[in-house]
Write an enzyme that holds these catalytic residues in place. Structure first.
Site, PDB file in Angstrom:
ATOM      1  CG  HIS A  12    -101.258  -3.215  -4.788  1.00 41.53           C
ATOM      2  ND1 HIS A  12    -100.245  -3.364  -5.463  1.00 41.53           N
ATOM      3  CD2 HIS A  12    -100.659  -3.155  -3.799  1.00 41.53           C
ATOM      4  CE1 HIS A  12     -99.384  -4.153  -5.347  1.00 41.53           C
ATOM      5  NE2 HIS A  12    -100.045  -4.076  -3.916  1.00 41.53           N
ATOM      6  CD  GLU A  40    -103.120  -0.406  -9.020  1.00 43.17           C
ATOM      7  OE1 GLU A  40    -102.886   0.326  -8.392  1.00 43.17           O
ATOM      8  OE2 GLU A  40    -101.636   0.559  -9.639  1.00 43.17           O
ATOM      9  CB  ALA A  50     -84.062  22.597  18.164  1.00 42.84           C
ATOM     10  CB  SER A  68     -80.066  20.669  24.334  1.00 39.47           C
ATOM     11  OG  SER A  68     -80.944  19.264  24.363  1.00 39.47           O
ATOM     12  CB  THR A  92     -78.613  11.923  21.311  1.00 39.90           C
ATOM     13  OG1 THR A  92     -78.060  12.708  20.349  1.00 39.90           O
ATOM     14  CG2 THR A  92     -80.011  11.986  21.381  1.00 39.90           C
ATOM     15  CG  ASP A 125     -81.025  15.281  24.868  1.00 37.09           C
ATOM     16  OD1 ASP A 125     -79.946  15.569  25.258  1.00 37.09           O
ATOM     17  OD2 ASP A 125     -80.850  15.100  23.116  1.00 37.09           O
ATOM     18  CD  GLU A 167     -86.008  13.674  16.049  1.00 40.41           C
ATOM     19  OE1 GLU A 167     -86.328  14.913  17.597  1.00 40.41           O
ATOM     20  OE2 GLU A 167     -86.809  12.860  15.735  1.00 40.41           O
ATOM     21  N   GLY A 206     -76.933  14.100  17.081  1.00 38.29           N
ATOM     22  CA  GLY A 206     -76.140  15.407  18.159  1.00 38.29           C
ATOM     23  C   GLY A 206     -75.106  15.820  16.208  1.00 38.29           C
ATOM     24  CG  LEU A 232     -75.608   9.679  13.755  1.00 34.95           C
ATOM     25  CD1 LEU A 232     -74.304   8.419  13.201  1.00 34.95           C
ATOM     26  CD2 LEU A 232     -76.225   9.080  14.963  1.00 34.95           C
TER      27      LEU A 232
END
Ligand SMILES: NC(=O)c1ccc[n+]([C@@H]2O[C@H](COP(=O)([O-])OP(=O)(O)OC[C@H]3O[C@@H](n4cnc5c(N)ncnc54)[C@H](OP(=O)(O)O)[C@@H]3O)[C@@H](O)[C@H]2O)c1
Ligand SMILES: [Zn+2]
Length: 364
Positions: A56, A58, A160, A174, A202, A206, A294, A296, A299
């Site tokens: 950690h 510290e 986008a 796209s 998607t 894609d 990411e 469409g 969703l």
């Protein structure tokens, strides 16, 4: 209350900066930095948390000590831990070091700590000052805090679009709406996330890679949420050599015979409905603080309706796709009055060559 003088702020800001060095690597842990001053106020050590299982902040600062810390002070952006996790409790180290003042920016929302670390320090006779640079510290660890409080991952939705607000042609094409600069920013942006989520459509349309192109190792987990399970037997996401993939499906609707199309290297998990909240909870349980949606419109709309999205990142390109049937970023939220619409706050605008990138937060 303690005096909020310039040097206290300076050292806490230094701790916050150190914490930010673990920005892409600490999940499921928080981002923490620590600074140690000797009794005369001179910097004698500093540290930050890099990764779960590693020291950690510290502990790293104590490991790096150049001088005795007795009578000195510590600045840390999150309450020191008091439980035995993968590494021993930091509170014990602070107490045994002889440090007499600890400046803590915010309490740890983790129930195993939350106020108990501060209590132990005070009981050991250490002066504890809470609240310095609170806003910056809350911002730095907003995803960690969100996951601890809500048991859901902090969600960012990215899309986008063209200047006329379209994300794809009516046939689903796209590639590419935005320019190379924007797309390479997306690769580096992904490195801040523990998982990237898309819907089954998607994936079909894609066939994305969803990686940082090697900027982060291991790559973020790639998540496909599907109701039908009707996914192709060939897909970039089925190649797990560079990044892991998980398919989560709604067992109330899916045709499970399609499971045979998914290769063994891909993890598969079923859920009882198509509520995106289930994804957010599963990912939070797996230690994902921050996840990137990411997906469409289908969703994305469902994810917003179920409070899975806390921020948005939009890329806008100076192009016109036109057409009443071209795709919008969202489906219908069924708003009937203007006071029902979603209002975003804290917009941050960045020019990406000829594209514009806008980051904004939800007000929920
Ligand atoms: N420009 C951009 O930024 C961008 C980004 C992403 C996508 N796109 C485009 O968007 C199109 C796909 O849009 P899409 O809306 O179908 O996106 P999607 O990302 O595939 O999401 C919808 C799919 O998610 C699954 N799903 C699971 N639970 C759901 C729920 N509660 N509500 C809705 N869907 C749920 C379903 O998969 P199953 O059908 O497998 O059951 C559904 O078809 C593609 O043409 C792609 O190119 C553009
Ligand atoms: Zn600790």
């Amino acid at each position: 209350m303690f005096e909020k003088n310039v040097s206290h702020t300076k050292w806490m800001k230094r701790a916050i900066f150190l914490a930010s060095l673990g920005k892409n690597t600490t999940s499921p842990n928080p981002r923490v930095g620590a600074v140690i001053l000797d009794k005369n106020g001179n910097l004698i050590s500093e540290g930050f948390h890099y990764k779960s299982g590693m020291p950690h902040a510290e502990a790293m600062a104590f490991n790096n000590l150049k001088k005795d810390a007795k009578g000195g002070s510590m600045y840390v952006n999150l309450e020191p831990c008091c439980h035995q996790g993968k590494t021993p409790p930091c509170v014990d180290k602070v107490i045994s070091s002889g440090i007499t003042k600890v400046y803590i920016s915010i309490q740890d929302p983790d129930k195993r700590v939350s106020g108990k670390g501060i209590k132990l320090l005070k009981e050991a006779g250490i002066q504890v000052h809470l609240g310095l640079c609170k806003k910056e510290s809350l911002n730095l660890n907003k995803a960690f805090i969100h996951r601890n409080i809500n048991r859901k991952a902090f969600g960012v939705l990215k899309w986008a679009m063209s200047i006329d607000g379209r994300i794809a042609l009516r046939n689903g094409k796209s590639k590419w709406i935005t320019n190379e600069e924007s797309r390479s920013l997306v690769h580096s942006l992904r490195a801040e996330f523990d998982a990237i989520i898309i819907g089954g459509n998607t994936l079909r349309k894609d066939n994305p890679l969803l990686t940082t192109r090697g900027l982060k190792k291991p790559e973020p987990l790639r998540v496909v949420f599907t109701k039908s399970l009707d996914l192709p037997s060939k897909s970039n996401l089925w190649d797990c050599s560079n990044a892991k993939t998980i398919v989560i499906y709604d067992s109330s609707k899916a045709n499970e015979t399609y499971l045979k199309r998914i290769p063994k290297c891909v993890e598969v998990e079923k859920v009882s409905s198509d509520n995106p909240e289930l994804i957010s909870k599963i990912l939070a349980k797996r230690g994902c603080n921050k996840v990137l949606w990411e997906c469409g419109p289908g969703l994305a709309t469902a994810a917003i309706k179920t409070n899975c999205i806390q921020e948005i990142i939009t890329f806008i390109a100076p192009k016109i796709l036109g057409g009443e049937n071209s795709m919008n970023p969202f489906g219908d939220f069924e708003f009937r009055e203007m006071n029902e619409i979603i209002k975003l706050s804290d917009p941050q605008v960045r020019l990406m060559g000829s594209d514009i990138c806008i980051k904004s937060a939800f007000q929920n």
